[in-house]
Write a protein that holds these residues in place. Structure first.
Motif, PDB file in Angstrom:
ATOM      1  N   GLU A 265      20.836  19.021 -34.955  1.00  0.00           N
ATOM      2  CA  GLU A 265      19.539  19.677 -35.186  1.00  0.00           C
ATOM      3  C   GLU A 265      18.390  18.676 -35.435  1.00  0.00           C
ATOM      4  N   LYS A 266      18.627  17.711 -36.322  1.00  0.00           N
ATOM      5  CA  LYS A 266      17.541  16.798 -36.698  1.00  0.00           C
ATOM      6  C   LYS A 266      17.157  15.882 -35.519  1.00  0.00           C
ATOM      7  N   VAL A 267      18.183  15.389 -34.814  1.00  0.00           N
ATOM      8  CA  VAL A 267      17.914  14.494 -33.687  1.00  0.00           C
ATOM      9  C   VAL A 267      17.228  15.282 -32.571  1.00  0.00           C
ATOM     10  N   ALA A 268      17.687  16.517 -32.336  1.00  0.00           N
ATOM     11  CA  ALA A 268      17.121  17.349 -31.274  1.00  0.00           C
ATOM     12  C   ALA A 268      15.649  17.630 -31.555  1.00  0.00           C
ATOM     13  N   LYS A 269      15.335  17.940 -32.799  1.00  0.00           N
ATOM     14  CA  LYS A 269      13.935  18.227 -33.162  1.00  0.00           C
ATOM     15  C   LYS A 269      13.052  17.007 -32.904  1.00  0.00           C
ATOM     16  N   ALA A 270      13.570  15.823 -33.258  1.00  0.00           N
ATOM     17  CA  ALA A 270      12.799  14.592 -33.040  1.00  0.00           C
ATOM     18  C   ALA A 270      12.568  14.397 -31.544  1.00  0.00           C
ATOM     19  N   LEU A 271      13.596  14.582 -30.739  1.00  0.00           N
ATOM     20  CA  LEU A 271      13.456  14.386 -29.288  1.00  0.00           C
ATOM     21  C   LEU A 271      12.438  15.357 -28.708  1.00  0.00           C
ATOM     22  N   LEU A 272      12.479  16.594 -29.180  1.00  0.00           N
ATOM     23  CA  LEU A 272      11.511  17.590 -28.699  1.00  0.00           C
ATOM     24  C   LEU A 272      10.083  17.120 -28.990  1.00  0.00           C
ATOM     25  N   SER A 273       9.871  16.573 -30.195  1.00  0.00           N
ATOM     26  CA  SER A 273       8.531  16.142 -30.599  1.00  0.00           C
ATOM     27  C   SER A 273       8.012  15.017 -29.718  1.00  0.00           C
ATOM     28  N   PHE A 274       8.917  14.177 -29.196  1.00  0.00           N
ATOM     29  CA  PHE A 274       8.479  13.001 -28.422  1.00  0.00           C
ATOM     30  C   PHE A 274       8.032  13.366 -27.001  1.00  0.00           C
ATOM     31  N   GLY A 275       8.282  14.597 -26.568  1.00  0.00           N
ATOM     32  CA  GLY A 275       8.015  14.932 -25.167  1.00  0.00           C
ATOM     33  C   GLY A 275       9.164  14.416 -24.307  1.00  0.00           C
TER      34      GLY A 275
END
Ligand code: NDP
Length: 444
Positions: free
Chosen positions: A432-442
């Protein structure tokens, strides 16, 4: 998104990397249903991105043995993901090291580091160099040659390696000495350092202690405790030694240890004297447990694994795939109620399914052995602010972090009827945490 076609793609892109396939499948089994409930992750192809390392560095390591023969090994660093912090993960020196093994370890590390709640990405590295039977000067020359290339790819805010199988304090010291010499800086670029040059109290003990703290949390949720529990430990290296030390301290009975030659059975439970002997034997003499069994009159089972001994709790602490479906069947038949993984991916996927179906307390390695890297993260913090915390303070942090890992497993792994799948909880919580970060980066 379905598991079968996803795994087909992973297998096609990474042929012959069976350990990597296994680690991905274990995560995908839980994460794909979760992604299907959260289509934003599917659209952004987060799992596809997370199964492709950021980069893999492979290099030659030439060195000279004591007879002046030139030796050539292969060095690796797999930088899996720095989405939530600098790459972080151990180095393994073992003749079995391959790209598949390091990719599985780097992939797992990404989720594990996320579970610690600290800002660390995932990586793993090492070499097919076999430290067994090598002299100290040979180990030093190998480490210096390995670091001469690795230093191009690491740094305190870039990638911070640590130890693993075959890389203990001695090797970290040689590696750090060479890094410092080439870079000209004293920084926290490696963790697991000696206490006199930037190491953290409790780092050596953290993986084993943390594993026991998590087991304690799991038992506590069931109104149980460690007192008088019969425990099997595999391995007799760093993780096994400190898991045993903490179990003994908390009143449990540790009745086995193992190494590459077999296992020793200690029917009444190991004493601190037994453990001190094993620590000296493994750390300073690099000897076999057979010697220990002979010295104290215990039975040594050559080329066998400890899982056939009746127990309440099992702590695999040696290596990957050391507990297969037959071992899992025997453990369940004998009434084992908890399996807490100190080593990385010790249970085969069939064994994992059996534990999950039986609904015993089963903690996968990415949750159970995260204490080591967590204290490495705190070693980085101490190095950055140029301070050393006390043993008590670091131990307190370790307990808090293992408690938070338990909470995340309970939050994401609740299957109803008061049953927690720690496997599901760790996989989704870590994702969850890694996925959210990746989403934020575009799209990166
Ligand atoms: P060590 O090298 O200190 O000890 C490894 C132990 O496992 C030794 O007793 C070794 O036997 C035994 N072993 C290794 N390979 C095999 C094999 N193929 N079959 C049977 N026994 C084997 O390593 P660690 O204790 O540091 O690591 C153990 C596990 O824990 C690994 O999976 C590692 O990735 C994981 N881990 C370690 C962390 C740490 O902080 N050290 C952090 C998180 C995970 P022998 O004595 O004969 O060599």
């Amino acid at each position: 998104m379905d598991l079968q076609s996803f795994m087909k793609g992973v297998t096609r892109r990474n042929p012959a990397e069976k350990e990597f396939h296994q680690a991905v499948k274990e995560v995908a089994e839980h994460v794909i249903p979760y992604i299907n409930q959260h289509p934003i992750y599917e659209k952004a192809r987060i799992l596809e991105r997370l199964t492709e390392p950021d980069r893999v560095v492979v290099f030659r390591v030439s060195w000279e043995d004591d007879q002046q023969n030139v030796r050539v090994n292969r060095g690796y660093r797999v930088q899996f993901s720095n989405a939530i912090g600098p790459y972080k993960g151990g180095l393994r020196f073992d003749k079995s090291v391959s790209l598949s093994i390091l990719k599985f370890l780097g992939f797992e590390q990404t989720f594990k580091n996320s579970l610690t709640t600290l800002p660390m990405g995932g990586a793993k590295g090492g070499s097919d160099f076999n430290p067994k039977g090598k002299s100290n000067p040979e180990i030093m020359r190998f480490c210096q040659s390995y670091m001469t290339e690795l230093q191009h790819h690491i740094g305190k805010d870039v990638d911070v390696p640590a130890g693993d199988i075959g890389v203990g304090e001695r090797e970290i010291s040689y590696l750090f000495g060479q890094y410092k010499r080439i870079s000209g800086e004293f920084s926290g670029t490696l963790t697991g350092k000696g206490l006199s040059f930037g190491g953290s109290p409790i780092r050596k003990e953290a993986t084993g202690y943390g594993c026991v703290y998590l087991a304690e949390e799991m038992l506590k949720r069931k109104d149980e405790c460690l007192d008088d529990k019969i425990c099997l430990i595999s391995g007799s290296g760093n993780v096994a030694q400190h898991a045993a030390e903490k179990l003994i301290e908390l009143g449990a009975k540790v009745v086995t240890f193992s190494d590459r030659n077999g296992f020793v059975h200690i029917p009444d439970g190991a004493t601190q004297e037994n453990l001190n002997y094993i620590i000296d034997l493994k750390t300073n003499q690099r000897g076999s447990l057979k010697t220990f069994a002979g010295e104290f009159g215990f039975t040594f089972y050559e080329n066998e694994k400890p899982w056939k001994i009746t127990c309440d709790l099992a702590f695999p602490c040696a290596t990957q795939n050391e507990l297969d479906k037959y071992d899992a069947q025997i453990l369940l038949k004998h009434g084992c109620q908890l399996v807490c993984e100190g080593s990385n991916m010790p249970t085969t996927i069939e064994g994992v399914h059996l534990f999950e179906e039986a609904k015993i307390l089963y903690a996968p390695s990415k949750a159970a052995n995260a204490g080591g890297v967590a204290i490495s993260g705190l070693e980085m913090t101490q190095n950055s602010i140029r301070i050393t915390w006390s043993r008590e303070e670091v131990d307190r942090h370790l307990k808090t972090i293992m408690h938070k890992i338990h909470e995340q497993c309970v939050e994401y792994g609740n299957k109803g009827n008061n049953h927690i799948s720690y496997l599901k909880g760790a996989n989704i919580g870590g994702f969850e945490k890694v996925a959210k970060a990746l989403l934020s980066f575009g799209v990166v």
